[in-house]
Design a protein around this motif. Structure first.
Motif, short mmCIF file in Angstrom:
data_model
loop_
_atom_site.label_atom_id
_atom_site.label_comp_id
_atom_site.label_asym_id
_atom_site.label_seq_id
_atom_site.Cartn_x
_atom_site.Cartn_y
_atom_site.Cartn_z
N SER A 447 -77.20 -41.78 -22.81
CA SER A 447 -76.91 -43.21 -22.86
C SER A 447 -76.76 -43.79 -21.45
CB SER A 447 -75.63 -43.44 -23.67
OG SER A 447 -75.42 -44.81 -23.91
N PHE A 448 -76.09 -43.06 -20.57
CA PHE A 448 -75.91 -43.53 -19.20
C PHE A 448 -77.26 -43.59 -18.47
CE2 PHE A 448 -75.15 -42.57 -14.67
CZ PHE A 448 -74.35 -43.67 -14.34
N THR A 449 -78.09 -42.58 -18.65
CA THR A 449 -79.40 -42.57 -18.01
C THR A 449 -80.27 -43.70 -18.53
OG1 THR A 449 -79.23 -40.15 -17.83
CG2 THR A 449 -81.40 -41.13 -17.50
N ALA A 450 -80.21 -43.94 -19.82
CA ALA A 450 -81.04 -44.98 -20.43
C ALA A 450 -80.57 -46.38 -20.05
CB ALA A 450 -81.04 -44.82 -21.95
N ARG A 451 -79.28 -46.59 -20.04
CA ARG A 451 -78.74 -47.94 -19.87
C ARG A 451 -78.39 -48.32 -18.43
NH1 ARG A 451 -79.26 -51.38 -24.31
NH2 ARG A 451 -78.60 -50.35 -26.24
N TYR A 492 -78.91 -28.34 -29.54
CA TYR A 492 -80.34 -28.49 -29.24
C TYR A 492 -80.83 -29.86 -29.70
CZ TYR A 492 -85.38 -27.99 -29.84
OH TYR A 492 -86.74 -28.20 -29.81
N TYR A 493 -80.48 -30.25 -30.92
CA TYR A 493 -80.92 -31.54 -31.44
C TYR A 493 -80.30 -32.70 -30.65
CZ TYR A 493 -82.54 -28.63 -35.29
OH TYR A 493 -83.17 -27.66 -36.04
N ALA A 494 -79.09 -32.50 -30.15
CA ALA A 494 -78.46 -33.54 -29.34
C ALA A 494 -79.28 -33.77 -28.06
CB ALA A 494 -77.02 -33.16 -28.99
N TYR A 495 -79.73 -32.68 -27.43
CA TYR A 495 -80.57 -32.81 -26.23
C TYR A 495 -81.90 -33.48 -26.56
CZ TYR A 495 -77.89 -30.12 -22.78
OH TYR A 495 -76.95 -29.70 -21.87
N PHE A 496 -82.51 -33.07 -27.66
CA PHE A 496 -83.82 -33.65 -28.01
C PHE A 496 -83.68 -35.14 -28.32
CE2 PHE A 496 -87.40 -34.72 -30.66
CZ PHE A 496 -88.46 -34.07 -30.04
N GLN A 497 -82.71 -35.49 -29.12
CA GLN A 497 -82.51 -36.90 -29.45
C GLN A 497 -82.19 -37.71 -28.19
OE1 GLN A 497 -80.70 -38.39 -33.21
NE2 GLN A 497 -78.94 -38.87 -31.89
N GLY A 498 -81.37 -37.13 -27.30
CA GLY A 498 -81.07 -37.82 -26.05
C GLY A 498 -82.33 -38.06 -25.22
N LEU A 499 -83.24 -37.09 -25.22
CA LEU A 499 -84.48 -37.24 -24.47
C LEU A 499 -85.33 -38.37 -25.06
CD1 LEU A 499 -86.33 -36.28 -22.23
CD2 LEU A 499 -87.22 -34.53 -23.77
N LEU A 500 -85.41 -38.44 -26.38
CA LEU A 500 -86.16 -39.53 -27.01
C LEU A 500 -85.54 -40.88 -26.65
CD1 LEU A 500 -86.91 -38.21 -30.62
CD2 LEU A 500 -88.11 -37.76 -28.47
N TYR A 501 -84.22 -40.94 -26.64
CA TYR A 501 -83.53 -42.19 -26.32
C TYR A 501 -83.82 -42.61 -24.87
CZ TYR A 501 -79.61 -45.54 -26.40
OH TYR A 501 -78.84 -46.67 -26.36
N ILE A 502 -83.77 -41.66 -23.96
CA ILE A 502 -84.08 -41.96 -22.56
C ILE A 502 -85.51 -42.49 -22.44
CG2 ILE A 502 -84.47 -40.93 -20.29
CD1 ILE A 502 -82.16 -39.00 -20.90
N PHE A 503 -86.43 -41.87 -23.14
CA PHE A 503 -87.83 -42.31 -23.07
C PHE A 503 -87.98 -43.76 -23.53
CE2 PHE A 503 -92.01 -43.04 -24.80
CZ PHE A 503 -92.84 -42.56 -23.81
N CYS A 504 -87.31 -44.11 -24.61
CA CYS A 504 -87.46 -45.45 -25.17
C CYS A 504 -87.04 -46.53 -24.17
CB CYS A 504 -86.64 -45.59 -26.46
SG CYS A 504 -87.30 -44.64 -27.85
N PHE A 505 -86.07 -46.23 -23.31
CA PHE A 505 -85.59 -47.21 -22.34
C PHE A 505 -86.24 -47.06 -20.97
CE2 PHE A 505 -82.21 -47.60 -25.43
CZ PHE A 505 -81.80 -48.92 -25.33
N ARG A 506 -86.52 -45.82 -20.58
CA ARG A 506 -86.91 -45.58 -19.19
C ARG A 506 -88.29 -44.94 -19.05
NH1 ARG A 506 -82.31 -46.11 -15.95
NH2 ARG A 506 -83.88 -46.22 -14.31
#
Length: 687
Positions: A447-451, A492-506
């Motif tokens: 969230s911090f990386t994305a926002r 593992y799923y937390a990391y993967f979901q976080g990566l998808l979230y980062i991609f959507c913003f950044r």
């Protein structure tokens, strides 16, 4: 002339009541009889106690080392000691008459009845105000006699309105408190508890005692903290007691904004006086702020949209800005809103305003420290914030606003950003960290990386690479995986979901800018659509490997985030995942769970839904939009915060596909086709 008990003073004439009288029934020499000061008297003429211009002066001597009242002329103090000693020794023998009179002297003034003589009561109150200082000093010298059997007297002494008198009385009273704690260890907690109780604002009573001029709030605070300083200097163990007291007596979340701010103001004064208490004080404030945050968030989620809109309308009403504590002026409700609804709106509004005010105060305290963000003071303060974050905020996944203290200041410099992300990675990878905290740390990282608008492209790529490294390592360790299981592979799923979230913003920051054609406009997202882009090394192949693995992360991550990633990655020609999404619709997660979890056992502890086919990670990212109207002024949101910007061109194309296509996909993952499909959610849900 002889006198009786304080009760007899009601019958005394004004002239008789003008001198200090003993409390004993047996006639004794008058306390305070005028006498010539001897050469042995230690007199400081700068402190004189006067009851009125017509009365004789009583000399008050100050001990310069302690700055406390020590005696009131040797003869007067000697007589007062005799009276108090006689009362205490009589009480020890079971004769309580004089002891009860002494207790009454310190008891709060009784409410006046209709039959009371007003003039006599005024004379009695004036005498009482004058007498009390003498007996405070006398009790101080006889404190060793105040054992457990005198707890009734001690309780009355603790109820004395000492802040509302004058400085001489306050100093004498403080020294009496110290004497009590010195001779009876259990009294220290009572004394400190009495002082912490006074952190609450005065309610329903005037800050004045008859015989003394009214005392303003600031003077009362100064006297109170003078007492706390003295007690904590004299009794070092008092720090532990104070730490417990300030947490235990902190206002409940339904208390008003005024009560919370007054209490916190006292804590901040205490922190300034006693720096060794600072860490516990700030942690206590942070913990209670999180409690308010969670309570407000829960109330907003449980209430319907109409209630939430009513609260927001009132918060944005400038005429109601200062009316949070006035129940008759807090809201303007329509005729069809019942009493219960009105009360719920008022309570929710009060919680929001309290949270907003406290967070605004904390921003105002910390902001000056970070004017030079890389200074030693700023670094040390940020480490303290990280410590409070780990203990108070991180374990509370539903907190919505408190964590923005970290967001704001972590973005002040590259070094602070690295400290924050490094601390989160450390928590997420530490063997002793519990799984929920690890998952929360990963959510904060994403969230911090994305926002965080000030997070650089280099930092975004470094964090993304670290996520990929963890996922690749996890797949290698769990090569024998049977299938998707959130319970077993949740991190593992937390990391993967976080990566998808980062991609959507950044996603722009995951492109190698040195290889981008000059024709692309970085400010126009539409110029990237349908182009083969130079993504950071191995991003595409490593994503494909994870998606195709038996861990099947697309099945276990939030559908909202998966769908948005699918749409963006497809149009940006990174990866095409719709076939896997369609395939996952036929997979039931329950077939991979152990028996206890297949029947819903222990799901409350993991935070996942009980429906076997809905055991997926929540789309919970801590830096969702900040909603507090006052405190948001500190965040400089347009420059520091990445707002979600949906692709308007993609929305139009998706709508066209909905009208003209059946939704059946014919393209393969490898050909990079930009053909649209219907597997998207509304962008508002993603936000």
């Amino acid at each position: 002339m002889t006198t009786e008990t304080p009760l007899a003073r009601r019958l005394a004439s004004p002239s008789e009541a003008s001198t200090i009288k003993p409390i004993l029934r047996k006639p004794t020499p008058l306390l305070g009889v005028k006498r010539r000061a001897s050469d042995d008297d230690d007199v400081d003429s700068s402190f004189q106690l006067q009851s009125s211009p017509t009365k004789k002066r009583k000399t008050v001597v100050i001990n310069e080392n302690l700055n406390m009242v020590r005696e009131i002329s040797s003869k007067s103090l000697d007589e007062a000691k005799k009276e108090v000693r006689r009362a205490l020794e009589g009480h020890a023998r079971g004769a309580d008459g004089d002891y009860d009179n002494l207790k009454e002297l310190f008891a709060p003034p009784r409410p006046k009845s209709y039959d009371d003589d007003e003039e006599s009561d005024e004379d009695e109150d004036e005498d009482r105000a004058e007498d009390l200082l003498a007996y405070v000093v006398a009790l101080t010298s006889l404190a060793p006699l105040l054992g457990k059997k005198c707890s009734g007297l001690v309780k009355n002494v603790l109820k004395c309105n000492w802040l509302e008198r004058d400085d001489k009385f306050a100093r004498a009273y403080i020294e009496l408190m110290a004497a009590l704690a010195l001779v009876q260890g259990s009294y220290l907690a009572l004394v400190l508890g009495m002082m912490v109780d006074k952190f609450y604002p005065v309610r329903g009573q005037s800050a004045a005692v008859k015989g003394f001029p009214p005392v303003d709030a600031e003077t009362r605070k100064e006297r109170l903290h003078m007492g706390l300083r003295y007690m904590l200097e004299k009794f070092p163990d008092g720090g532990k007691i104070i730490n417990d007291l300030i947490e235990r007596k902190f206002p409940f979340e339904d208390e008003s904004k005024t009560v919370h701010l007054e209490y916190i103001d006292h804590l901040l004064r205490l922190k300034k006086d006693r720096p060794e208490l600072e860490r516990n004080i700030m942690l206590t404030i942070m913990k209670r702020l999180v409690v308010l945050d969670l309570g407000m968030t829960l109330d907003l989620e449980n209430d319907d949209d109409a209630t939430t809109q009513a609260v927001l309308k009132q918060l944005n009403d400038p005429h109601g800005e200062n009316g949070e504590d006035e129940s008759d002026a807090e809201s303007e409700l329509s005729d069809d809103e019942d009493e219960e609804e009105a009360k719920r709106i008022r309570n929710l509004k009060s919680k929001v305003q309290t949270l907003d005010a406290i967070l605004d105060l904390l921003f105002s305290i910390y902001t000056p420290v970070f004017e030079n963000p890389d200074s030693p003071e700023a670094i040390e303060t940020f480490h303290d914030l990280l410590s409070d974050f780990s203990e108070a905020i991180l374990p509370s996944p539903n907190s919505r606003h408190t964590q923005y203290l970290l967001f704001k200041f972590a973005l002040k410099s590259h070094q602070l950003t690295s400290l924050f992300t490094g601390a989160l990675f450390s928590i997420a990878s530490h063997p002793s960290t519990t799984l929920p905290l690890k998952q929360a740390a990963v959510a904060y990282l994403a969230s911090f990386t994305a926002r965080g608008a000030q997070v650089t492209s280099e930092q975004v790529q470094t964090i993304t690479k670290t996520f990929l490294n963890y996922m690749d390592h996890y797949r290698a360790v769990h090569s024998g995986c049977r299938g998707p299981d959130v319970r077993k592979y949740g991190l593992y799923y937390a990391y993967f979901q976080g990566l998808l979230y980062i991609f959507c913003f950044r996603w722009r920051d995951l492109i190698d800018r040195d290889l981008v054609p000059a024709s692309l406009d970085w400010d126009d997202a539409a110029s990237f659509i349908g182009r083969d882009l130079p993504w950071m090394p191995w991003l595409k192949t490593r994503l494909q490997a994870n998606i195709a693995s038996k861990l099947n992360p697309l099945k276990c991550c939030s559908p909202v985030i998966v769908d948005e990633f699918a749409r963006l990655s497809h149009h940006l020609r990174l990866i095409y995942i719709y076939p896997q999404i369609e395939k996952n619709k036929s997979i039931q997660l329950s077939q991979f769970f152990t028996s206890s979890y297949a029947t819903g056992g222990a799901l409350r502890d993991s935070g996942f839904e009980s429906d076997p086919d809905k055991r997926q990670l929540e789309a919970c990212f801590p830096f969702d939009p900040f909603q507090l109207p006052v405190a948001q002024r500190w965040l400089d949101l347009p420059n520091t915060y990445m707002q979600w910007k949906p692709f308007a061109i993609l929305d139009r194309e998706d709508d066209e596909d909905d009208d003209g296509e059946t939704g059946e996909e014919t393209e393969t993952e490898e050909n990079g086709s930009v053909q649209e499909d219907t597997a998207t959610d509304d962008e508002n849900n993603f936000e």
